[in-house]
Design a protein around this motif. Structure first.
Motif, PDB file in Angstrom:
ATOM      1  N   PHE A 118      81.935  24.463 101.613  1.00  0.00           N
ATOM      2  CA  PHE A 118      80.621  23.855 101.823  1.00  0.00           C
ATOM      3  C   PHE A 118      80.339  22.797 100.755  1.00  0.00           C
ATOM      4  N   ARG A 119      80.568  23.159  99.492  1.00  0.00           N
ATOM      5  CA  ARG A 119      80.313  22.213  98.403  1.00  0.00           C
ATOM      6  C   ARG A 119      81.212  20.988  98.509  1.00  0.00           C
ATOM      7  N   SER A 120      82.478  21.213  98.868  1.00  0.00           N
ATOM      8  CA  SER A 120      83.434  20.113  98.971  1.00  0.00           C
ATOM      9  C   SER A 120      83.062  19.146 100.095  1.00  0.00           C
ATOM     10  N   VAL A 121      82.714  19.695 101.256  1.00  0.00           N
ATOM     11  CA  VAL A 121      82.365  18.849 102.400  1.00  0.00           C
ATOM     12  C   VAL A 121      81.091  18.060 102.118  1.00  0.00           C
ATOM     13  N   VAL A 122      80.100  18.695 101.521  1.00  0.00           N
ATOM     14  CA  VAL A 122      78.848  18.006 101.207  1.00  0.00           C
ATOM     15  C   VAL A 122      79.097  16.872 100.211  1.00  0.00           C
ATOM     16  N   ALA A 123      79.920  17.121  99.205  1.00  0.00           N
ATOM     17  CA  ALA A 123      80.233  16.073  98.223  1.00  0.00           C
ATOM     18  C   ALA A 123      80.894  14.872  98.898  1.00  0.00           C
ATOM     19  N   SER A 124      81.811  15.135  99.838  1.00  0.00           N
ATOM     20  CA  SER A 124      82.471  14.052 100.559  1.00  0.00           C
ATOM     21  C   SER A 124      81.480  13.282 101.423  1.00  0.00           C
ATOM     22  N   ALA A 125      80.558  14.004 102.069  1.00  0.00           N
ATOM     23  CA  ALA A 125      79.553  13.347 102.912  1.00  0.00           C
ATOM     24  C   ALA A 125      78.634  12.459 102.087  1.00  0.00           C
ATOM     25  N   VAL A 126      78.239  12.950 100.923  1.00  0.00           N
ATOM     26  CA  VAL A 126      77.386  12.160 100.029  1.00  0.00           C
ATOM     27  C   VAL A 126      78.103  10.884  99.606  1.00  0.00           C
ATOM     28  N   GLN A 127      79.354  11.016  99.225  1.00  0.00           N
ATOM     29  CA  GLN A 127      80.119   9.850  98.782  1.00  0.00           C
ATOM     30  C   GLN A 127      80.269   8.824  99.911  1.00  0.00           C
ATOM     31  N   GLU A 128      80.527   9.308 101.123  1.00  0.00           N
ATOM     32  CA  GLU A 128      80.693   8.396 102.258  1.00  0.00           C
ATOM     33  C   GLU A 128      79.381   7.665 102.562  1.00  0.00           C
ATOM     34  N   THR A 129      78.252   8.380 102.521  1.00  0.00           N
ATOM     35  CA  THR A 129      76.955   7.734 102.749  1.00  0.00           C
ATOM     36  C   THR A 129      76.716   6.637 101.727  1.00  0.00           C
ATOM     37  N   ARG A 130      77.022   6.921 100.481  1.00  0.00           N
ATOM     38  CA  ARG A 130      76.802   5.920  99.426  1.00  0.00           C
ATOM     39  C   ARG A 130      77.749   4.733  99.581  1.00  0.00           C
ATOM     40  N   ASN A 131      78.967   4.994 100.045  1.00  0.00           N
ATOM     41  CA  ASN A 131      79.898   3.882 100.306  1.00  0.00           C
ATOM     42  C   ASN A 131      79.355   2.963 101.396  1.00  0.00           C
ATOM     43  N   VAL A 132      78.846   3.562 102.478  1.00  0.00           N
ATOM     44  CA  VAL A 132      78.283   2.770 103.580  1.00  0.00           C
ATOM     45  C   VAL A 132      77.061   2.003 103.103  1.00  0.00           C
ATOM     46  N   ARG A 133      76.211   2.661 102.325  1.00  0.00           N
ATOM     47  CA  ARG A 133      75.000   1.999 101.833  1.00  0.00           C
ATOM     48  C   ARG A 133      75.361   0.836 100.904  1.00  0.00           C
ATOM     49  N   LEU A 134      76.390   1.005 100.090  1.00  0.00           N
ATOM     50  CA  LEU A 134      76.840  -0.072  99.206  1.00  0.00           C
ATOM     51  C   LEU A 134      77.376  -1.246 100.024  1.00  0.00           C
ATOM     52  N   ALA A 135      78.139  -0.918 101.086  1.00  0.00           N
ATOM     53  CA  ALA A 135      78.665  -1.977 101.944  1.00  0.00           C
ATOM     54  C   ALA A 135      77.534  -2.739 102.620  1.00  0.00           C
ATOM     55  N   LEU A 136      76.500  -2.012 103.039  1.00  0.00           N
ATOM     56  CA  LEU A 136      75.329  -2.650 103.644  1.00  0.00           C
ATOM     57  C   LEU A 136      74.648  -3.590 102.660  1.00  0.00           C
ATOM     58  N   THR A 137      74.506  -3.128 101.419  1.00  0.00           N
ATOM     59  CA  THR A 137      73.842  -3.929 100.399  1.00  0.00           C
ATOM     60  C   THR A 137      74.618  -5.209 100.119  1.00  0.00           C
ATOM     61  N   LYS A 138      75.969  -5.080 100.016  1.00  0.00           N
ATOM     62  CA  LYS A 138      76.796  -6.251  99.738  1.00  0.00           C
ATOM     63  C   LYS A 138      76.775  -7.229 100.902  1.00  0.00           C
ATOM     64  N   THR A 139      76.712  -6.700 102.107  1.00  0.00           N
ATOM     65  CA  THR A 139      76.757  -7.560 103.287  1.00  0.00           C
ATOM     66  C   THR A 139      75.429  -8.276 103.503  1.00  0.00           C
ATOM     67  N   ASP A 140      74.330  -7.546 103.305  1.00  0.00           N
ATOM     68  CA  ASP A 140      73.019  -8.058 103.669  1.00  0.00           C
ATOM     69  C   ASP A 140      72.187  -8.530 102.482  1.00  0.00           C
ATOM     70  N   GLY A 141      72.612  -8.119 101.281  1.00  0.00           N
ATOM     71  CA  GLY A 141      71.816  -8.439 100.117  1.00  0.00           C
ATOM     72  C   GLY A 141      70.640  -7.498  99.951  1.00  0.00           C
ATOM     73  N   ARG A 142      70.572  -6.489 100.774  1.00  0.00           N
ATOM     74  CA  ARG A 142      69.472  -5.524 100.691  1.00  0.00           C
ATOM     75  C   ARG A 142      69.959  -4.196 101.254  1.00  0.00           C
ATOM     76  N   THR A 143      69.178  -3.163 101.080  1.00  0.00           N
ATOM     77  CA  THR A 143      69.489  -1.852 101.650  1.00  0.00           C
ATOM     78  C   THR A 143      68.471  -1.527 102.725  1.00  0.00           C
ATOM     79  N   ALA A 144      68.937  -1.112 103.888  1.00  0.00           N
ATOM     80  CA  ALA A 144      68.033  -0.827 104.999  1.00  0.00           C
ATOM     81  C   ALA A 144      67.101   0.331 104.654  1.00  0.00           C
TER      82      ALA A 144
END
Length: 483
Positions: A118-144
């Motif tokens: 459970f802890r391992s899967v949640v940590a991976s999910a958190v990291q993936e969300t932050r990766n997507v959010r970072l990609a959004l920020t770099k692409t758009d100049g903002r975070t949705a």
């Protein structure tokens, strides 16, 4: 003066479960990991939290009093939210797990939940969300912001470089690349289908390289090349003394791919007995090494590939239906070369650049006549055959001009109708097998690969057609006699 950047805030996680005891267990487990937790017991409460707050991960039970957790997945997808969602399903409910992954879940857990997993899967999910959010920020100049429609996530620079290795910009290849990017962020198993030589392993490596597991191992396994009596030890590992010659502990493929991707090539050649054990390992996420009383927990993503029609194998009884549905959550079809001939110039240049670099030769000229000659070939062996043709052409080239050792054009001659069709076909098959075995030095594995067969298939044909190999007895016919 300290100019260090402030530490990032702890991840915020939404936990949704209608059972108070379980909800409290999940909350306490995650609080001890330093996360900020909000909780809900119904879909309606969860939607209110999501409307008001942006989270780093969402954990939801499959069944809730006012609906299914899958409805949240559809909400997140429709609103283009970056939060990755982990779905908790009832124990043994493989159908629900597959349904959740197909609906876009990052991963799933089965009850009773193993807290370490459970802890391992949640940590991976958190990291993936932050990766997507970072990609959004770099692409758009903002975070949705929550509830606002966000643009499709941009591809990280390393993902772009990985996708560039998949040469070709025809519509079918662009569709393959788009699908790779789309599925890379999930834990869902991927089945890659395509003819031999189309580059299925390259696609598998791209799925791994574009995922949050890219820094972890990518372990490729050719399922058709492993002797049947060694399959269990190769996949799951073995303890010292588990079998004759086992002088030390050894890791299996599952353990070697820990945290990364396990690529099962030619999955259709796996024997039924091993299919059952593989299914259990995928469902339970544990393996038991030979000679061990303990099970090892394994965290791998399964990507498999085949040139066969597995659905037909299910109908014929040679492939387990439950394993087929578990592996085929997401499918990527790699097109044959004949369906993307406009990629030929780019493919030839990329292949020639590598061939010439390895050989220390100058890059040859690709004339229009050469390209026309290549386009006229059937290229049934796809990119692998094209590479072999270019290797020969470079070896035969003079003064940077490509010279192809092309087969002469032949006028089709009608084949006489045999009196006994089966005997005629057996003789043709026998002749081809004998020739290929001779050319490969009687190496059955190499001969099988060349003919697109599994080791078991070529052994069966050798036995059925009465082909004897040197060393099988003084009275046996030799291959030279049979040729």
């Amino acid at each position: 003066m300290n100019s260090q950047a402030p530490a990032p805030l702890p991840a915020r996680i939404l936990v949704i479960d209608d059972e108070p005891d379980l909800r409290t267990l999940y909350e306490l487990t995650l609080l001890r990991q330093g996360y900020r937790i909000e909780a809900a017991s119904t879909l309606q409460q969860a939607r209110e939290h999501l409307q008001a707050t942006r989270f780093d991960a969402v954990i939801t039970d499959m069944r809730l009093p006012d609906g299914l957790g899958l409805e949240l997945l559809r909400d997140l997808a429709q609103q283009q939210r970056p939060e990755r969602c982990v779905v908790i399903t009832a124990h043994g409910s493989a159908e629900n797990a597959v349904e959740a992954l197909k609906a876009g879940a990052f991963d799933y857990l089965t009850k009773p939940v193993d807290l370490k997993q459970f802890r391992s899967v949640v940590a991976s999910a958190v990291q993936e969300t932050r990766n997507v959010r970072l990609a959004l920020t770099k692409t758009d100049g903002r975070t949705a912001m929550p509830g606002a429609a966000a643009p499709a996530p941009g591809k990280p620079a390393d993902a772009v470089a990985i996708l560039q290795k998949l040469v070709g910009e025809t519509p079918v290849m662009r569709a393959v690349k788009s699908r790779i990017v789309k599925v890379a962020g999930s834990m869902a198993p991927v089945l890659i289908r395509g003819e031999s030589g189309t580059g299925k392993e390259l696609v598998a490596r791209a799925v791994h390289g574009c995922s949050h597991r890219a820094a972890s191992p990518f372990v490729a396994v050719n399922c058709s090349a492993i002797p049947e009596n060694l399959l269990e030890a190769e996949f799951f590992g073995a303890r010292k003394g588990a079998y004759t010659g086992s002088v030390q502990d050894r890791l299996g493929y599952f353990q070697a791919a820990k945290g990364g991707t396990l690529f099962l090539d030619e999955i259709g050649d796996l024997p039924l007995a091993m299919q059952s054990k593989l299914l259990r390992a995928i469902q339970e996420r544990t393996v038991r090494p030979l000679g061990s009383a303990q099970e090892d927990m394994v965290d791998v993503r399964i990507v498999s590939a085949t040139h066969k029609d597995l659905a037909a194998g299910v109908e014929a009884g040679s492939f387990r239906q439950d394993l087929y549905y578990r592996l085929n959550v997401i499918e990527i079809t790699v097109p044959p070369l004949r369906e993307r001939l406009d990629d030929l110039p780019a493919l030839c240049n990329a292949l020639l650049a590598r061939i010439c670099q390895e050989s220390g030769l100058d890059m040859p000229v690709l004339s229009p006549a050469v390209m026309a000659s290549l386009r006229s070939l059937p290229l049934n062996g796809n990119v692998r055959e094209l590479e072999n043709i270019l290797h020969r052409a470079v070896a035969l080239g003079e003064e940077n001009l490509m010279q192809f050792d092309m087969p002469p054009e032949q006028t089709e001659q009608p084949v006489a109708v045999p009196e006994n069709l089966q005997h005629f076909l057996d003789q043709q098959e026998r002749s081809i097998l004998v020739r290929v075995l001779q050319e490969t030095g009687f190496n059955r594995t190499a001969a099988a690969v060349r003919l697109g067969l599994s080791l078991r298939q070529i052994r069966y044909r050798i036995a059925r057609l009465g082909i004897s190999t040197p060393g099988e007895g003084d009275a046996a016919e030799t291959l030279d006699d049979l040729a």
